[in-house]
Design a protein around this motif. Structure first.
Motif, PDB file in Angstrom:
ATOM      1  N   ALA A   1      -4.781   7.950   3.885  1.00  0.00           N
ATOM      2  CA  ALA A   1      -4.772   6.486   3.831  1.00  0.00           C
ATOM      3  C   ALA A   1      -3.673   5.909   4.714  1.00  0.00           C
ATOM      4  O   ALA A   1      -3.897   4.938   5.445  1.00  0.00           O
ATOM      5  N   LEU A   2      -2.493   6.508   4.658  1.00  0.00           N
ATOM      6  CA  LEU A   2      -1.357   5.984   5.425  1.00  0.00           C
ATOM      7  C   LEU A   2      -1.630   5.964   6.924  1.00  0.00           C
ATOM      8  O   LEU A   2      -1.069   5.139   7.650  1.00  0.00           O
ATOM      9  N   GLN A   3      -2.492   6.850   7.392  1.00  0.00           N
ATOM     10  CA  GLN A   3      -2.801   6.919   8.818  1.00  0.00           C
ATOM     11  C   GLN A   3      -4.021   6.087   9.200  1.00  0.00           C
ATOM     12  O   GLN A   3      -4.409   6.053  10.371  1.00  0.00           O
ATOM     13  N   ASP A   4      -4.603   5.386   8.221  1.00  0.00           N
ATOM     14  CA  ASP A   4      -5.808   4.588   8.443  1.00  0.00           C
ATOM     15  C   ASP A   4      -5.407   3.135   8.728  1.00  0.00           C
ATOM     16  O   ASP A   4      -4.784   2.483   7.889  1.00  0.00           O
ATOM     17  N   PRO A   5      -5.764   2.605   9.893  1.00  0.00           N
ATOM     18  CA  PRO A   5      -5.430   1.201  10.194  1.00  0.00           C
ATOM     19  C   PRO A   5      -5.998   0.206   9.187  1.00  0.00           C
ATOM     20  O   PRO A   5      -5.407  -0.859   8.968  1.00  0.00           O
TER      21      PRO A   5
ATOM     22  N   PHE B   1      -6.284   0.681   5.905  1.00  0.00           N
ATOM     23  CA  PHE B   1      -5.370   0.683   4.768  1.00  0.00           C
ATOM     24  C   PHE B   1      -4.063  -0.016   5.130  1.00  0.00           C
ATOM     25  O   PHE B   1      -3.519  -0.780   4.323  1.00  0.00           O
ATOM     26  N   ARG B   2      -3.570   0.246   6.321  1.00  0.00           N
ATOM     27  CA  ARG B   2      -2.322  -0.397   6.744  1.00  0.00           C
ATOM     28  C   ARG B   2      -2.465  -1.910   6.722  1.00  0.00           C
ATOM     29  O   ARG B   2      -1.610  -2.619   6.171  1.00  0.00           O
ATOM     30  N   ALA B   3      -3.544  -2.418   7.305  1.00  0.00           N
ATOM     31  CA  ALA B   3      -3.735  -3.869   7.353  1.00  0.00           C
ATOM     32  C   ALA B   3      -3.910  -4.448   5.956  1.00  0.00           C
ATOM     33  O   ALA B   3      -3.325  -5.482   5.617  1.00  0.00           O
ATOM     34  N   ALA B   4      -4.705  -3.783   5.119  1.00  0.00           N
ATOM     35  CA  ALA B   4      -4.968  -4.302   3.775  1.00  0.00           C
ATOM     36  C   ALA B   4      -3.702  -4.310   2.925  1.00  0.00           C
ATOM     37  O   ALA B   4      -3.423  -5.277   2.208  1.00  0.00           O
ATOM     38  N   SER B   5      -2.936  -3.234   2.990  1.00  0.00           N
ATOM     39  CA  SER B   5      -1.730  -3.163   2.166  1.00  0.00           C
ATOM     40  C   SER B   5      -0.713  -4.214   2.580  1.00  0.00           C
ATOM     41  O   SER B   5      -0.082  -4.857   1.726  1.00  0.00           O
ATOM     42  N   MET B   6      -0.558  -4.433   3.876  1.00  0.00           N
ATOM     43  CA  MET B   6       0.410  -5.432   4.321  1.00  0.00           C
ATOM     44  C   MET B   6      -0.092  -6.861   4.103  1.00  0.00           C
ATOM     45  O   MET B   6       0.699  -7.774   3.849  1.00  0.00           O
ATOM     46  N   LYS B   7      -1.398  -7.068   4.176  1.00  0.00           N
ATOM     47  CA  LYS B   7      -1.936  -8.378   3.778  1.00  0.00           C
ATOM     48  C   LYS B   7      -1.605  -8.653   2.316  1.00  0.00           C
ATOM     49  O   LYS B   7      -1.303  -9.793   1.932  1.00  0.00           O
ATOM     50  N   GLY B   8      -1.651  -7.609   1.492  1.00  0.00           N
ATOM     51  CA  GLY B   8      -1.297  -7.770   0.089  1.00  0.00           C
ATOM     52  C   GLY B   8       0.158  -8.134  -0.097  1.00  0.00           C
ATOM     53  O   GLY B   8       0.501  -8.997  -0.913  1.00  0.00           O
ATOM     54  N   VAL B   9       1.052  -7.485   0.662  1.00  0.00           N
ATOM     55  CA  VAL B   9       2.479  -7.801   0.559  1.00  0.00           C
ATOM     56  C   VAL B   9       2.722  -9.262   0.940  1.00  0.00           C
ATOM     57  O   VAL B   9       3.420  -9.999   0.230  1.00  0.00           O
ATOM     58  N   GLU B  10       2.152  -9.682   2.073  1.00  0.00           N
ATOM     59  CA  GLU B  10       2.357 -11.070   2.524  1.00  0.00           C
ATOM     60  C   GLU B  10       1.773 -12.061   1.529  1.00  0.00           C
ATOM     61  O   GLU B  10       2.419 -13.059   1.190  1.00  0.00           O
ATOM     62  N   LYS B  11       0.578 -11.785   1.039  1.00  0.00           N
ATOM     63  CA  LYS B  11      -0.058 -12.727   0.116  1.00  0.00           C
ATOM     64  C   LYS B  11       0.724 -12.817  -1.188  1.00  0.00           C
ATOM     65  O   LYS B  11       0.942 -13.915  -1.718  1.00  0.00           O
ATOM     66  N   GLY B  12       1.153 -11.665  -1.701  1.00  0.00           N
ATOM     67  CA  GLY B  12       1.924 -11.685  -2.936  1.00  0.00           C
ATOM     68  C   GLY B  12       3.207 -12.466  -2.782  1.00  0.00           C
ATOM     69  O   GLY B  12       3.598 -13.228  -3.673  1.00  0.00           O
ATOM     70  N   TYR B  13       3.881 -12.288  -1.643  1.00  0.00           N
ATOM     71  CA  TYR B  13       5.087 -13.080  -1.373  1.00  0.00           C
ATOM     72  C   TYR B  13       4.744 -14.567  -1.307  1.00  0.00           C
ATOM     73  O   TYR B  13       5.435 -15.413  -1.901  1.00  0.00           O
ATOM     74  N   ARG B  14       3.690 -14.911  -0.565  1.00  0.00           N
ATOM     75  CA  ARG B  14       3.345 -16.333  -0.346  1.00  0.00           C
ATOM     76  C   ARG B  14       2.990 -17.028  -1.665  1.00  0.00           C
ATOM     77  O   ARG B  14       3.394 -18.178  -1.899  1.00  0.00           O
ATOM     78  N   LEU B  15       2.249 -16.348  -2.524  1.00  0.00           N
ATOM     79  CA  LEU B  15       1.907 -16.942  -3.816  1.00  0.00           C
ATOM     80  C   LEU B  15       3.163 -17.158  -4.656  1.00  0.00           C
ATOM     81  O   LEU B  15       3.331 -18.200  -5.291  1.00  0.00           O
ATOM     82  N   TRP B  16       4.043 -16.148  -4.663  1.00  0.00           N
ATOM     83  CA  TRP B  16       5.287 -16.271  -5.424  1.00  0.00           C
ATOM     84  C   TRP B  16       6.134 -17.435  -4.900  1.00  0.00           C
ATOM     85  O   TRP B  16       6.668 -18.225  -5.683  1.00  0.00           O
ATOM     86  N   ALA B  17       6.260 -17.539  -3.580  1.00  0.00           N
ATOM     87  CA  ALA B  17       7.081 -18.592  -2.989  1.00  0.00           C
ATOM     88  C   ALA B  17       6.520 -19.978  -3.300  1.00  0.00           C
ATOM     89  O   ALA B  17       7.273 -20.949  -3.420  1.00  0.00           O
ATOM     90  N   ALA B  18       5.205 -20.065  -3.440  1.00  0.00           N
ATOM     91  CA  ALA B  18       4.563 -21.351  -3.734  1.00  0.00           C
ATOM     92  C   ALA B  18       4.466 -21.620  -5.228  1.00  0.00           C
ATOM     93  O   ALA B  18       3.940 -22.664  -5.633  1.00  0.00           O
ATOM     94  N   GLY B  19       4.944 -20.697  -6.049  1.00  0.00           N
ATOM     95  CA  GLY B  19       4.865 -20.875  -7.495  1.00  0.00           C
ATOM     96  C   GLY B  19       3.471 -20.677  -8.053  1.00  0.00           C
ATOM     97  O   GLY B  19       3.164 -21.157  -9.156  1.00  0.00           O
ATOM     98  N   LYS B  20       2.621 -19.961  -7.337  1.00  0.00           N
ATOM     99  CA  LYS B  20       1.252 -19.715  -7.782  1.00  0.00           C
ATOM    100  C   LYS B  20       1.144 -18.347  -8.444  1.00  0.00           C
ATOM    101  O   LYS B  20       1.926 -17.439  -8.159  1.00  0.00           O
ATOM    102  N   THR B  21       0.145 -18.217  -9.281  1.00  0.00           N
ATOM    103  CA  THR B  21      -0.090 -16.958  -9.992  1.00  0.00           C
ATOM    104  C   THR B  21      -1.155 -16.146  -9.275  1.00  0.00           C
ATOM    105  O   THR B  21      -2.202 -16.675  -8.895  1.00  0.00           O
ATOM    106  N   CYS B  22      -0.899 -14.881  -9.094  1.00  0.00           N
ATOM    107  CA  CYS B  22      -1.913 -13.983  -8.546  1.00  0.00           C
ATOM    108  C   CYS B  22      -2.967 -13.749  -9.619  1.00  0.00           C
ATOM    109  O   CYS B  22      -2.649 -13.283 -10.716  1.00  0.00           O
ATOM    110  N   GLU B  23      -4.194 -14.108  -9.312  1.00  0.00           N
ATOM    111  CA  GLU B  23      -5.281 -13.937 -10.277  1.00  0.00           C
ATOM    112  C   GLU B  23      -6.551 -13.527  -9.542  1.00  0.00           C
ATOM    113  O   GLU B  23      -6.714 -13.793  -8.349  1.00  0.00           O
TER     114      GLU B  23
END
Length: 492
Positions: free
Chosen positions: A363-367, A369-391
């Motif tokens: 998985a780590l060598q799969d582009p 997976f790399r894109a999906a995992s980092m999209k998750g990091v950015e989205k989780g940060y953005r929701l937290w910064a905006a005071g929104k709940t991940c649902e």
């Protein structure tokens, strides 16, 4: 279990600890309620922890046995590992976090395979926490107030080359048991995350390591393979307090310890709003795998950020073909990483996957997976910064609709969740009263401000009924469960 020096033992719950398998619901209940089964599993965990510690001490040239006891609080899903006299990690060695935290991961894995649900793991050393031995050094610095509008982030991607003393040999900091070198792999994940944060969150992103392919003059290695310590030394040669905290240490790998501290020192110097550290994990057991996110034990205010990132990573990774069942923890874990402790801003560590597990390595060598995992990091940060709940993303029920023959009708759609635009509503056919008269459609929506509505049409001359299944899919591949409804073509 690797490291246990006895024949396979069948514990009371029926699990072979030497080759763990998933416990059934009845087995989990039995272990939790049967004192004998519980004691047997705990005893096996203690032997494993003692075996790992003995090997670790031997690798550092110390030959001694240290007692280990374990207590599990099933109500709070926590484990306390207590070491007896003879083992006290210190500042030169970063308090053995690169040994203790992987140990915690493996103990958590084996406990859960045996039916004991564990999330947070902490350690005592002859009855005390490390903070009690080193109160000044391990104190969490005063935290800055989280700003309502955030402007900058530090992305710290993994380790990199350090110089060993006194011979000045250059070595990577992390092992590569299956050929994947965390020190050179994680920066590509940092590149992915930097682009996403700049584009989607609109922040200025700083990097703790250089991405230059030119050669580092002292080592002759590419700058992009060097640790943060040397990058910051080049940027701030006069700021030895940032990258050279142990100049008089006799430890061979003292620059590794300086590197761990250099990253959050740099974040504090920059005054960024958030520090996101990216790593791959490792374990003595090739069975341990999956995605984990850590916050510091003494910074519980960072847990909401860690949980939001973990939630969004789960949503986006599992939306990708082939990764529907990728293991991702349900909750972030408390630990005592120096990288999280020293930062005065919210700071979390993402362990994207295990470089010691063959499935995770693929998985780590799969582009994808790399894109999906980092999209998750950015989205989780953005929701937290905006005071929104991940649902979860979910379509509201769609009522059955009547449409006049040879006309059309707009139908509004509601949903919960936080999709990434553009969105697509995919209508597929469940049944059609007249063969060949019904057509599946896909409608795309680019503007998140406009209400979501689809147009249902009855273009033919006759009446009839079509049953449709609607799926809402976002730009990251996240899709809702299908929602079924009926469209009837009726005469006025």
């Amino acid at each position: 279990m690797k490291g246990l020096k006895f024949a396979p033992v069948v514990v009371a719950c029926g699990l072979f600890f030497a080759s763990p398998v998933l416990a059934s619901g009845a087995q989990v209940e039995k272990v939790a309620e049967d004192p004998g089964a519980y004691a047997e599993v705990v005893a096996l965990l203690e032997r494993e922890a003692a075996s790992q510690l003995t090997r670790h001490l031997q690798q550092t040239g110390e030959l001694r046995q240290v007692s280990v006891s374990i207590r599990i609080d099933m109500k709070n899903r926590s484990m306390m590992v207590s070491f007896g006299p003879g083992y006290l990690p210190g500042p030169e060695g970063s308090y053995d976090e690169l040994f203790l935290i992987p140990m915690a991961s493996s103990l958590r894995f084996y406990a859960e395979k045996s039916g004991l649900d564990v999330n947070d793991i902490d350690f005592l050393f002859d009855g005390k926490t490390l903070e009690e031995y080193y109160p000044e050094d391990l104190a969490v610095p005063p935290q800055v107030q989280v700003r309502s509008t955030q402007t900058s982030a530090l992305v710290s991607a993994s380790h990199g080359y350090i110089s060993l003393h006194p011979g000045r040999e250059w070595e990577f900091q992390r092992p590569a048991p299956l050929g994947v070198q965390e020190d050179t792999l994680s920066p590509a994940y940092g590149d992915e995350l930097q682009g996403l944060i700049e584009q989607r969150s609109g922040l200025t992103v700083h990097r703790a390591r250089s991405r230059s392919t030119e050669l580092h003059p002292e080592s002759g290695k590419p700058w992009e393979h060097m640790s943060s310590r040397y990058h910051l030394k080049a940027l701030f040669p006069e700021r030895t307090d940032m990258w050279n905290e142990f100049p008089n240490s006799p430890a061979s790998a003292r620059e590794k310890d300086e590197d761990i501290r250099a990253r959050p020192n740099y974040a504090n110097h920059l005054g960024v709003d958030v520090m996101l550290s990216l790593h791959t994990n490792g374990s003595e057991s090739a069975s341990v795998r999956g995605t984990e996110v850590y916050y510091h034990q003494e910074k519980p205010q960072d847990k909401p950020l860690a949980d939001s990132i973990l939630c969004a990573m789960q949503e986006i990774i599992r939306a990708q073909p082939g990764y529907q069942d990728f293991p991702i923890r349900e909750s972030s874990s408390a630990a005592r990483h120096g990288e999280n402790r020293i930062g005065t801003m919210p700071s979390i560590i993402v362990e994207t996957a295990y470089h010691s597990n063959p499935d995770d390595v693929a998985a780590l060598q799969d582009p994808v997976f790399r894109a999906a995992s980092m999209k998750g990091v950015e989205k989780g940060y953005r929701l937290w910064a905006a005071g929104k709940t991940c649902e979860p993303l979910a379509l509201h029920p769609i009522p059955d609709v009547d449409v006049l023959v040879q006309s059309s009708r707009d139908v509004g759609l509601g949903y919960t969740g936080n999709p990434q635009y553009p969105l697509a509503v995919e209508l597929s056919l469940t049944s059609c009263s007249e063969a060949g008269a019904c057509t599946p459609t896909t409608t795309t929506f680019d503007d998140p401000v406009k209400p979501l509505a689809i147009t249902l049409a009855c273009n033919g001359p006759g009446s009839g009924v079509v049953r449709l299944t609607a799926v809402l899919r976002d730009a990251d591949g996240v899709a809702t469960a299908p929602v079924e409804f009926a469209q009837a073509c009726v005469r006025g």
